[in-house]
Design a protein around this motif. Structure first.
Motif, PDB file in Angstrom:
ATOM      1  N   SER A  79       0.831  -1.103   0.020  1.00 15.91           N
ATOM      2  CA  SER A  79       0.022  -0.024   0.171  1.00 15.91           C
ATOM      3  C   SER A  79       0.734   1.446  -0.050  1.00 15.91           C
ATOM      4  CB  SER A  79      -0.706  -0.074   1.350  1.00 15.91           C
ATOM      5  OG  SER A  79      -0.343   0.225   2.524  1.00 15.91           O
ATOM      6  N   HIS A  80       0.182   2.228   0.138  1.00 15.35           N
ATOM      7  CA  HIS A  80       0.949   3.550   0.158  1.00 15.35           C
ATOM      8  C   HIS A  80       1.711   3.840   1.443  1.00 15.35           C
ATOM      9  CE1 HIS A  80      -2.518   5.179   2.102  1.00 15.35           C
ATOM     10  NE2 HIS A  80      -3.557   4.712   0.958  1.00 15.35           N
ATOM     11  N   ALA A  81       1.217   2.826   2.445  1.00 14.18           N
ATOM     12  CA  ALA A  81       1.784   3.233   3.703  1.00 14.18           C
ATOM     13  C   ALA A  81       3.312   2.458   3.736  1.00 14.18           C
ATOM     14  CB  ALA A  81       1.267   2.404   4.757  1.00 14.18           C
ATOM     15  N   ASP A  82       4.208   2.834   4.457  1.00 13.48           N
ATOM     16  CA  ASP A  82       5.523   2.537   4.291  1.00 13.48           C
ATOM     17  C   ASP A  82       5.926   1.181   4.887  1.00 13.48           C
ATOM     18  OD1 ASP A  82       6.448   4.891   2.921  1.00 13.48           O
ATOM     19  OD2 ASP A  82       6.642   5.890   4.830  1.00 13.48           O
ATOM     20  N   GLY A  83       5.490   0.754   6.025  1.00 14.85           N
ATOM     21  CA  GLY A  83       5.504  -0.439   6.815  1.00 14.85           C
ATOM     22  C   GLY A  83       6.842  -0.623   7.020  1.00 14.85           C
ATOM     23  N   ILE A  84       7.545   0.151   7.764  1.00 18.23           N
ATOM     24  CA  ILE A  84       8.821   0.173   8.234  1.00 18.23           C
ATOM     25  C   ILE A  84       8.812   0.451   9.804  1.00 18.23           C
ATOM     26  CG2 ILE A  84      10.029   0.965   6.121  1.00 18.23           C
ATOM     27  CD1 ILE A  84      10.228   3.708   7.413  1.00 18.23           C
ATOM     28  N   LYS A  85       9.793  -0.274  10.521  1.00 10.84           N
ATOM     29  CA  LYS A  85      10.035   0.048  12.025  1.00 10.84           C
ATOM     30  C   LYS A  85      10.805   1.098  12.304  1.00 10.84           C
ATOM     31  CE  LYS A  85       8.851  -4.950  12.760  1.00 10.84           C
ATOM     32  NZ  LYS A  85       7.680  -4.672  13.401  1.00 10.84           N
ATOM     33  N   SER A  86      10.371   2.100  12.922  1.00 10.05           N
ATOM     34  CA  SER A  86      11.289   3.514  13.134  1.00 10.05           C
ATOM     35  C   SER A  86      12.253   3.177  13.923  1.00 10.05           C
ATOM     36  CB  SER A  86      10.168   4.729  13.642  1.00 10.05           C
ATOM     37  OG  SER A  86       9.478   4.084  14.938  1.00 10.05           O
ATOM     38  N   GLN A  87      12.278   2.327  14.945  1.00 12.26           N
ATOM     39  CA  GLN A  87      13.288   2.081  15.813  1.00 12.26           C
ATOM     40  C   GLN A  87      14.510   1.107  15.125  1.00 12.26           C
ATOM     41  OE1 GLN A  87      10.313   0.617  15.896  1.00 12.26           O
ATOM     42  NE2 GLN A  87      10.429  -1.372  16.801  1.00 12.26           N
ATOM     43  N   LEU A  88      14.300   0.618  14.090  1.00 11.58           N
ATOM     44  CA  LEU A  88      15.377  -0.161  13.471  1.00 11.58           C
ATOM     45  C   LEU A  88      16.187   0.757  12.341  1.00 11.58           C
ATOM     46  CD1 LEU A  88      13.530  -3.524  12.904  1.00 11.58           C
ATOM     47  CD2 LEU A  88      14.959  -2.891  14.885  1.00 11.58           C
ATOM     48  N   THR A  89      17.406   0.508  12.173  1.00 12.49           N
ATOM     49  CA  THR A  89      17.815   0.948  11.015  1.00 12.49           C
ATOM     50  C   THR A  89      17.647   0.517   9.731  1.00 12.49           C
ATOM     51  OG1 THR A  89      19.735  -0.716  10.850  1.00 12.49           O
ATOM     52  CG2 THR A  89      20.180   0.875  12.391  1.00 12.49           C
ATOM     53  N   VAL A  90      17.900   1.247   8.523  1.00 11.26           N
ATOM     54  CA  VAL A  90      17.412   0.953   7.275  1.00 11.26           C
ATOM     55  C   VAL A  90      17.859  -0.472   6.903  1.00 11.26           C
ATOM     56  CG1 VAL A  90      18.269   1.317   4.927  1.00 11.26           C
ATOM     57  CG2 VAL A  90      17.323   3.293   6.497  1.00 11.26           C
ATOM     58  N   THR A  91      19.132  -0.823   7.291  1.00 10.07           N
ATOM     59  CA  THR A  91      19.460  -2.222   7.080  1.00 10.07           C
ATOM     60  C   THR A  91      18.883  -3.112   7.735  1.00 10.07           C
ATOM     61  OG1 THR A  91      21.611  -1.545   6.615  1.00 10.07           O
ATOM     62  CG2 THR A  91      21.341  -3.701   7.064  1.00 10.07           C
ATOM     63  N   GLU A  92      18.393  -2.705   9.307  1.00 12.56           N
ATOM     64  CA  GLU A  92      17.593  -3.760   9.856  1.00 12.56           C
ATOM     65  C   GLU A  92      16.234  -4.008   9.423  1.00 12.56           C
ATOM     66  OE1 GLU A  92      20.132  -3.012  14.377  1.00 12.56           O
ATOM     67  OE2 GLU A  92      18.433  -1.714  13.609  1.00 12.56           O
ATOM     68  N   ASN A  93      15.724  -2.880   8.875  1.00 13.97           N
ATOM     69  CA  ASN A  93      14.316  -3.091   8.478  1.00 13.97           C
ATOM     70  C   ASN A  93      14.445  -4.032   7.434  1.00 13.97           C
ATOM     71  OD1 ASN A  93      11.928  -1.155   9.157  1.00 13.97           O
ATOM     72  ND2 ASN A  93      13.686   0.126   9.803  1.00 13.97           N
ATOM     73  N   LEU A  94      15.287  -3.997   6.198  1.00 14.04           N
ATOM     74  CA  LEU A  94      15.323  -4.801   5.243  1.00 14.04           C
ATOM     75  C   LEU A  94      15.691  -6.140   5.486  1.00 14.04           C
ATOM     76  CD1 LEU A  94      16.774  -2.347   2.387  1.00 14.04           C
ATOM     77  CD2 LEU A  94      14.661  -2.826   2.730  1.00 14.04           C
ATOM     78  N   ALA A  95      16.685  -6.495   6.499  1.00 11.65           N
ATOM     79  CA  ALA A  95      16.948  -7.619   6.828  1.00 11.65           C
ATOM     80  C   ALA A  95      15.597  -8.243   7.647  1.00 11.65           C
ATOM     81  CB  ALA A  95      18.219  -7.551   7.926  1.00 11.65           C
ATOM     82  N   PHE A  96      15.010  -7.549   8.236  1.00 10.46           N
ATOM     83  CA  PHE A  96      13.642  -8.288   8.835  1.00 10.46           C
ATOM     84  C   PHE A  96      12.945  -8.812   7.721  1.00 10.46           C
ATOM     85  CE2 PHE A  96       9.211  -7.403   9.746  1.00 10.46           C
ATOM     86  CZ  PHE A  96       8.981  -8.099  10.866  1.00 10.46           C
ATOM     87  N   TRP A  97      12.601  -8.027   6.681  1.00  6.37           N
ATOM     88  CA  TRP A  97      11.905  -8.487   5.688  1.00  6.37           C
ATOM     89  C   TRP A  97      12.307  -9.791   4.962  1.00  6.37           C
ATOM     90  CZ3 TRP A  97       6.858  -7.638   5.777  1.00  6.37           C
ATOM     91  CH2 TRP A  97       6.382  -6.533   6.616  1.00  6.37           C
ATOM     92  N   ALA A  98      13.480  -9.548   4.817  1.00  6.48           N
ATOM     93  CA  ALA A  98      14.370 -10.671   4.062  1.00  6.48           C
ATOM     94  C   ALA A  98      13.999 -11.963   4.923  1.00  6.48           C
ATOM     95  CB  ALA A  98      15.698 -10.495   4.009  1.00  6.48           C
ATOM     96  N   ASP A  99      14.201 -12.016   6.419  1.00  6.10           N
ATOM     97  CA  ASP A  99      13.974 -13.125   7.167  1.00  6.10           C
ATOM     98  C   ASP A  99      12.779 -13.358   7.149  1.00  6.10           C
ATOM     99  OD1 ASP A  99      15.363 -14.810   9.231  1.00  6.10           O
ATOM    100  OD2 ASP A  99      13.637 -13.573  10.503  1.00  6.10           O
ATOM    101  N   VAL A 100      11.547 -12.621   7.076  1.00  7.36           N
ATOM    102  CA  VAL A 100      10.331 -13.076   7.149  1.00  7.36           C
ATOM    103  C   VAL A 100       9.892 -13.920   5.722  1.00  7.36           C
ATOM    104  CG1 VAL A 100       7.999 -12.313   6.928  1.00  7.36           C
ATOM    105  CG2 VAL A 100       9.549 -11.147   8.367  1.00  7.36           C
ATOM    106  N   HIS A 101      10.515 -13.460   4.881  1.00 11.03           N
ATOM    107  CA  HIS A 101      10.489 -14.143   3.606  1.00 11.03           C
ATOM    108  C   HIS A 101      11.288 -15.185   3.399  1.00 11.03           C
ATOM    109  CE1 HIS A 101       6.780 -11.662   2.176  1.00 11.03           C
ATOM    110  NE2 HIS A 101       7.259 -10.886   2.777  1.00 11.03           N
ATOM    111  N   GLY A 102      12.191 -15.420   4.080  1.00  9.70           N
ATOM    112  CA  GLY A 102      13.286 -16.431   3.970  1.00  9.70           C
ATOM    113  C   GLY A 102      14.239 -16.324   2.641  1.00  9.70           C
TER     114      GLY A 102
END
Length: 205
Positions: free
Chosen positions: A70-93
């Motif tokens: 959606s047009h929502a960003d869906g990011i976690k403000s307390q995590l860094t840019v790298t940590e946010n992307l690593a989180f989504w990579a982990d969720v999707h394996g």
């Protein structure tokens, strides 16, 4: 691979909003949904992605290949840019590709907390999730909100050079010219009459 939609009727609040929508999108291609605000672009995208049921009709594409953004960003403000992307990579394996930082102009922001980013930077980070989840069929709702012209072009380049080049598909609701080759579907002809009957009790969704 292709996305095939046949005689699809979708509802909002239990009332039909679009009737008999049909189209096909082949691998390496995009379809842009057009129509005024409120006509049902978001409802259609959510139904295509399987997030809400259709009243009738069928949607066919390979299982587990789709993703809705959606047009929502869906990011976690307390995590860094790298940590946010690593989180989504982990969720999707999947693995976090280093190339995604350059593709979305995030190289200099890797260690920044997401909560400190500008609106445009947050939007680029939100879109960068698409580069790590490895889903071939993307349903994108106003993906370029908060982006300047340069960043819109950047996103278009990613779609063309990374997603479509690998056989990906995108269905996009947007009022902005993204600068990509894409078929367009005007939704006005599919608009349901105001007195169209319902068939769902999802009034409070």
């Amino acid at each position: 691979m292709k996305l095939t939609v046949t005689n699809l009727t979708v509802a909002r609040g239990g009332a039909p909003v679009l009737l008999g929508v049909s189209f096909v999108v082949n691998a390496g291609s995009a379809l842009v949904l057009r129509g005024p605000n409120g006509i049902g672009k978001t409802t259609l995208l959510r139904t295509l992605a399987g997030l809400q049921p259709a009243l009738s009709g069928t949607v066919n594409f390979p299982e587990d290949a789709g993703a809705y953004a959606s047009h929502a960003d869906g990011i976690k403000s307390q995590l860094t840019v790298t940590e946010n992307l690593a989180f989504w990579a982990d969720v999707h394996g999947t693995k976090l590709p280093d190339t995604v930082f350059g593709a979305f102009e995030l190289d200099d922001l890797r260690t920044r907390l997401a909560g400190t980013l500008s609106a445009g930077q947050k939007r680029r980070l939100g879109l960068a999730r698409l580069g790590v989840i490895s889903r071939k069929v993307l349903f994108l709702d106003e993906p370029t909100v908060s982006l300047d012209g340069f960043s819109v072009k950047m996103f278009a380049n990613w779609l063309r050079d990374a997603h479509f080049a690998r056989g990906g598909i995108a269905v996009i609701a947007s009022h902005v010219d993204l600068g990509i080759e894409a078929a367009e579907l005007e939704l006005i002809p599919f608009k349901a009459a105001a007195d169209a009957g319902g068939g769902s009790d999802e009034v409070f969704l």
